[in-house]
Each structure stands twice: as C-alpha cells, then as structure tokens.
Scaffold this active site. Structure first.
Site, PDB file in Angstrom:
ATOM      1  N   CYS A  10      36.658  59.524  38.882  1.00 38.33           N
ATOM      2  CA  CYS A  10      35.401  60.240  39.174  1.00 38.33           C
ATOM      3  C   CYS A  10      35.304  61.490  38.307  1.00 38.33           C
ATOM      4  O   CYS A  10      34.227  61.823  37.800  1.00 38.33           O
ATOM      5  CB  CYS A  10      35.321  60.629  40.646  1.00 38.33           C
ATOM      6  N   HIS A  49      32.092  55.485  42.985  1.00 36.45           N
ATOM      7  CA  HIS A  49      33.477  55.361  43.441  1.00 36.45           C
ATOM      8  C   HIS A  49      33.618  54.234  44.457  1.00 36.45           C
ATOM      9  O   HIS A  49      32.988  54.259  45.510  1.00 36.45           O
ATOM     10  CB  HIS A  49      33.978  56.664  44.078  1.00 36.45           C
ATOM     11  N   GLY A  94      50.567  47.146  41.346  1.00 36.19           N
ATOM     12  CA  GLY A  94      50.583  47.994  40.156  1.00 36.19           C
ATOM     13  C   GLY A  94      49.404  48.929  40.019  1.00 36.19           C
ATOM     14  O   GLY A  94      49.294  49.632  39.007  1.00 36.19           O
ATOM     15  N   HIS A 101      38.568  49.656  38.279  1.00 32.60           N
ATOM     16  CA  HIS A 101      38.526  49.662  36.812  1.00 32.60           C
ATOM     17  C   HIS A 101      39.025  48.337  36.271  1.00 32.60           C
ATOM     18  O   HIS A 101      39.947  47.737  36.814  1.00 32.60           O
ATOM     19  CB  HIS A 101      39.358  50.809  36.224  1.00 32.60           C
TER      20      HIS A 101
END
Ligand code: 5GP
Ligand code: ZN
Length: 115
Positions: A10, A49, A94, A101
């Site tokens: 963000c 977000h 991970g 993303h």
C-alpha cells in the site's frame, strides 16, 4: 479504495517507498522485485488492499482480471510472452507481504518448478 497504513505494498502504491517502476494502470502498479529470482521478476499489485489473490478474486473480479492482463502485457514486453505467474498464499507457502501480488517471472528463472 481500501488502504492499510503499515502495509508495504500500500505504501509503494501511494508512492511513499521508492521502487523501480515498470507500469501503472487504473487498477495496478508493477515494479521490479528488490530480490530478483529470474532475469525478469516484476511484481504486479492491485491498488486496493486485499491480503492475497483469492481474497482479491472474491472482493473484485474486475481488478483481478486487470491484474492478470497486466501481467501478460509485461511478460509480452519483457520476456517474449513466456512467463511463470506465482501467487504465494499464506506464510507456510512463502508469502511474506500480505497484499495480493503476482510475481511475473521470465527469462532464466532461478526457482524450481513444482513436481
Ligand atoms: P512474497 O514472498 O510475499 O510472495 O513476495 C514478496 C516479494 O516482495 C519478495 O519477492 C520480495 O523480494 C519483494 N519485496 C519485499 N520488499 C520489497 C521492497 O521494498 N521493494 C521491492 N521492490 N520488492 C520488495
Ligand atoms: Zn496493502
């Protein structure tokens, strides 16, 4: 637009943290990973977000599709359209940054394929 103050991505979307920018669109920001795992390693993040790609798909299908289309456009530009898309989801898998993303990996990829 939902934004979380202490979320790294963000803050990058807001321009508060410098990155090597690749492309900005209405719905996404794409920049080079600070620790590249391939010749081409670009992160494509939604401006909104959501903690991971599944949450994003549920919350906003249009933004999810925009993110996928942008990943392909970048791979076309930088890797001849040959690329691997990775969405780590959950710490055990991970994920380290909990803002959705896509990793766009192309060229010589330094991480093994599953299986
Ligand atoms: P994850 O592990 O959550 O799937 O991916 C997070 C990615 O963000 C990692 O590949 C990491 O190298 C990258 N990253 C972490 N902090 C920064 C930063 O400050 N700038 C950039 N450009 N990438 C970052
Ligand atoms: Zn965020």
């Amino acid at each position: 637009m939902s934004t979380i103050e202490d979320c790294l991505f963000c803050r990058i979307v807001a321009g508060e943290i410098p990155v090597t920018m690749v492309a900005e669109t209405e719905h996404t920001v794409a920049f080079r990973d600070i620790n590249p795992q391939a010749d081409v390693h670009v992160l494509v993040v939604p401006r909104i977000h959501e903690p991971d790609i599944g949450s994003l798909a549920t919350a906003d299908p249009d933004v999810t599709i925009a993110l996928l289309a942008e990943a392909r456009r970048i791979a076309d530009d930088e890797a001849g359209g040959q690329y691997r898309l990775v969405f780590n989801t959950g710490a055990e898998a991970g994920q380290t940054v909990f803002h959705a993303h896509a990793h766009v990996l192309g060229g010589d990829i330094h991480v093994p394929l599953p299986g």
